[in-house]
Design an enzyme around this catalytic site. Structure first.
Site, short mmCIF file in Angstrom:
data_model
loop_
_atom_site.label_atom_id
_atom_site.label_comp_id
_atom_site.label_asym_id
_atom_site.label_seq_id
_atom_site.Cartn_x
_atom_site.Cartn_y
_atom_site.Cartn_z
CG ASN A 3 -2.22 -0.80 0.89
OD1 ASN A 3 -3.05 -0.37 0.11
ND2 ASN A 3 -2.34 -1.98 1.48
CG MET A 27 0.16 -5.66 11.25
SD MET A 27 -1.53 -5.18 10.78
CE MET A 27 -1.86 -6.31 9.46
CG ASN A 85 -5.99 1.18 9.46
OD1 ASN A 85 -4.89 0.82 9.02
ND2 ASN A 85 -6.86 0.31 9.95
CG HIS A 113 -9.53 -3.72 8.22
ND1 HIS A 113 -8.58 -4.34 8.99
CD2 HIS A 113 -10.60 -4.57 8.18
CE1 HIS A 113 -9.05 -5.51 9.43
NE2 HIS A 113 -10.26 -5.67 8.95
CG ASP A 158 -8.97 -2.87 12.06
OD1 ASP A 158 -8.06 -2.13 11.65
OD2 ASP A 158 -8.81 -4.08 12.26
CD GLU A 209 -5.91 -3.83 1.20
OE1 GLU A 209 -5.06 -3.21 1.83
OE2 GLU A 209 -6.10 -5.05 1.36
C1 GAR Z 1 -3.18 -4.81 3.84
O1 GAR Z 1 -4.03 -5.79 3.30
C2 GAR Z 1 -3.91 -3.94 4.83
O2 GAR Z 1 -5.24 -3.71 4.46
C3 GAR Z 1 -3.83 -4.79 6.08
O3 GAR Z 1 -2.51 -5.27 6.07
C4 GAR Z 1 -2.10 -5.45 4.72
C5 GAR Z 1 -0.77 -4.76 4.54
O4 GAR Z 1 -0.27 -5.02 3.25
N1 GAR Z 1 -4.11 -4.02 7.27
C6 GAR Z 1 -4.82 -4.48 8.29
O5 GAR Z 1 -5.23 -5.64 8.35
C7 GAR Z 1 -5.08 -3.48 9.40
N2 GAR Z 1 -5.98 -3.98 10.36
P1 GAR Z 1 0.90 -4.13 2.66
O6 GAR Z 1 2.02 -4.14 3.72
O7 GAR Z 1 1.32 -4.84 1.42
O8 GAR Z 1 0.37 -2.75 2.41
#
Ligand code: GAR
Length: 203
Positions: free
Chosen positions: A18, A93, A110, A112, A148, A177
């Site tokens: 992201n 996290m 954020n 999610h 969240d 995303e």
């Molecule tokens: C993503 O899918 C994001 O939505 C999730 O972690 C992943 C990170 O991916 N976030 C959560 O679950 C927050 N509660 P990335 O490091 O490739 O962006």
């Protein structure tokens, strides 16, 4: 009125896809923001290496064993020192302390991987598969002290197909995303919204 050009602080704990999608839009001039700092609580996060390769200001502080309020005050200081005025959690996290949240009022986002309030917490895509929903998706929301939680800015729906595995579903959501996060940042920067209770409304 001069438009707000946010200076982003991107917080991540892992892969950082992201972050990369946001950075690509910023670097291509498609998102009128600057990246002020990329921070990780995991010094070996892949996203942090990518930030280094891109020559972006970045750094890490290991969070293991450090008291939450103290850790968050150190992160806040790093972000403020780098002129950050919009914090984007991108796979960060950790739950933020109240002290952190009050330092950036309505300026923490954020993403999610579910249609909140369904499936908060870890492994949202797995939760959706196991529950048997036919539609899931992703959500960008303002952050408060809870997990969240916080008013929802944008959501994108993604179908769950009969043949889906955790991998195929997660990757279909992730594609969304990558689009949704930049859209939400652009909307916040434009400022044409108002918050009424939990609702974020266009003005
Ligand atoms: C993503 O899918 C994001 O939505 C999730 O972690 C992943 C990170 O991916 N976030 C959560 O679950 C927050 N509660 P990335 O490091 O490739 O962006």
């Amino acid at each position: 009125m001069t438009p707000w050009r946010p200076r982003l602080g991107i917080l991540l704990s892992g892969r950082g896809s992201n972050f990369e999608a946001i950075a690509a839009n910023v670097l291509a001039g498609k998102l009128a923001c600057d990246i002020g700092f990329v921070f990780s609580n995991k010094p070996d996060a892949a996203g942090l290496s990518r930030a280094r390769q891109l020559g972006l200001p970045c750094g890490a502080l290991p969070s293991a064993g450090v008291e939450r309020a103290l850790f968050d005050s150190q992160v806040t200081q790093l972000l403020k020192d780098n002129g950050v005025d919009l914090v984007c959690l991108a796979g960060y996290m950790r739950l933020l302390s109240g002290g952190f949240v009050t330092q950036f009022p309505q300026r923490i986002l954020n993403i999610h991987p579910s249609l909140l309030p369904a499936f908060p917490g870890l492994d949202a895509q797995y939760q959706a598969l196991m529950h048997g929903v036919k539609v899931t998706g992703c959500t960008v929301h303002l952050v408060d002290e809870n997990l969240d939680s916080g008013p929802i800015l944008l959501q994108s729906a993604v179908p769950v197909l009969d043949g889906d595995t955790l991998e195929t579903l997660s990757s279909r959501i992730l594609k969304e995303e990558h689009k949704l996060y930049s859209e939400a940042i652009a909307w916040l920067a434009k400022g044409n919204f108002r918050i009424q209770g939990r609702r974020v409304l266009k003005t």
